[in-house]
Design an enzyme around this catalytic site. Structure first.
Site, mmCIF file in Angstrom:
data_model
loop_
_atom_site.group_PDB
_atom_site.id
_atom_site.type_symbol
_atom_site.label_atom_id
_atom_site.label_comp_id
_atom_site.label_asym_id
_atom_site.label_seq_id
_atom_site.Cartn_x
_atom_site.Cartn_y
_atom_site.Cartn_z
ATOM 1 N N SER A 1 0.799 -1.235 0.000
ATOM 2 C CA SER A 1 0.000 0.000 0.000
ATOM 3 C C SER A 1 0.828 1.279 0.000
ATOM 4 O O SER A 1 0.247 2.374 -0.022
ATOM 5 C CB SER A 1 -0.952 0.009 1.199
ATOM 6 O OG SER A 1 -2.041 -0.853 0.961
ATOM 7 N N LYS B 1 -0.238 3.702 -2.596
ATOM 8 C CA LYS B 1 -1.310 4.691 -2.501
ATOM 9 C C LYS B 1 -0.786 6.126 -2.445
ATOM 10 O O LYS B 1 -1.558 7.066 -2.667
ATOM 11 C CB LYS B 1 -2.199 4.376 -1.303
ATOM 12 C CG LYS B 1 -2.982 3.068 -1.471
ATOM 13 C CD LYS B 1 -3.919 2.823 -0.315
ATOM 14 C CE LYS B 1 -4.778 1.585 -0.535
ATOM 15 N NZ LYS B 1 -4.064 0.332 -0.251
ATOM 16 N N SER C 1 -5.858 3.365 4.495
ATOM 17 C CA SER C 1 -5.295 2.587 3.385
ATOM 18 C C SER C 1 -6.376 1.746 2.715
ATOM 19 O O SER C 1 -6.187 0.569 2.411
ATOM 20 C CB SER C 1 -4.156 1.690 3.879
ATOM 21 O OG SER C 1 -3.341 1.279 2.801
#
Length: 226
Positions: free
Chosen positions: A44, A47, A93
């Site tokens: 993640s 992101k 997230s």
């Protein structure tokens, strides 16, 4: 340097020899450089790039959009403002938030992923590839050095600095006359509660990537990337 030592302990992954980079941006000085040239899944941490590309598109944060439910999400099944979507993306997230921003991009998800890779090349992240906006798959890969470059770029976005360091966010949901709130805690909440020097924060975990963390911190008026 206590804060930096704690942050380093947070950079543990499932790999036997994790990649670790600690760079003093203020002095252009590499402090720790452990296997920073190895390309690995970044989960993640993806992101951060998702947020930058979505912000670059310049959409109104107050505009509402339906949540993409093709992957897991903590957001209720209704329309949300893009501001709520960014909050869920960078604080919790949220994978559905990432897919929502990608789908909402001009040309859709396919063009969004292309834009992610274009921006990586523009930032000279030459050992990075993105195949999705969330980092769920193992195909999103980068070196620790490239992640440091991405962190430095993300630090230039006021919205990312503000949202990613929120310890928790509250999203109001109105149904008729009833207003209900959901609370989303930051995936890096323990560290953010203990230290107030973190300027950008993002964590990630998948089985292929292990535990990942990317941070921009200030210490004694010096800016560090980890």
């Amino acid at each position: 340097m206590r804060v930096l030592l704690v942050l380093l302990l947070a950079a543990n992954t499932a790999w036997a020899a994790p990649s670790v980079l600690l760079y003093n941006q203020s002095r252009d000085e590499m402090i720790i450089n452990q296997d920073s040239a190895t390309t690995r899944p970044i989960a993640s941490l993806t992101k951060l790039m998702t947020a930058m590309v979505a912000i670059d598109a310049g959409a109104d944060l107050n505009r509402e959009t339906a949540i993409d439910r093709s992957v897991g999400t903590r957001l209720p099944q209704r329309s949300h403002t893009r501001r709520d979507v960014f909050n869920a993306l960078l604080v919790r997230s949220d994978n559905g938030a990432a897919e929502t921003l990608a789908r909402d991009y001009p040309g859709g998800r396919k063009e969004f992923v292309k834009a992610m890779n274009r921006k990586a090349q523009q930032l000279e992240m030459f050992h990075t590839v993105f195949v999705d906006p969330s980092g769920l798959g193992r195909g999103n890969q980068a070196t620790a050095y490239d992640v440091g470059t991405m962190l430095r770029a993300a630090d230039g976005y006021e919205l990312i600095r503000f949202i990613s360091t929120q310890k928790q966010i509250e999203i109001d949901m109105k149904r008729g006359k009833v207003v209900r709130s959901i609370l989303l805690n930051n995936t890096n909440q323990p560290l953010l509660f203990e230290f107030d020097t973190v300027k950008v924060s993002k964590t990630g975990f998948t089985n292929p990537a292990g535990w990942c963390v990317g941070l921009v911190v200030e210490h004694h008026r010096q800016k560090y990337l980890l």
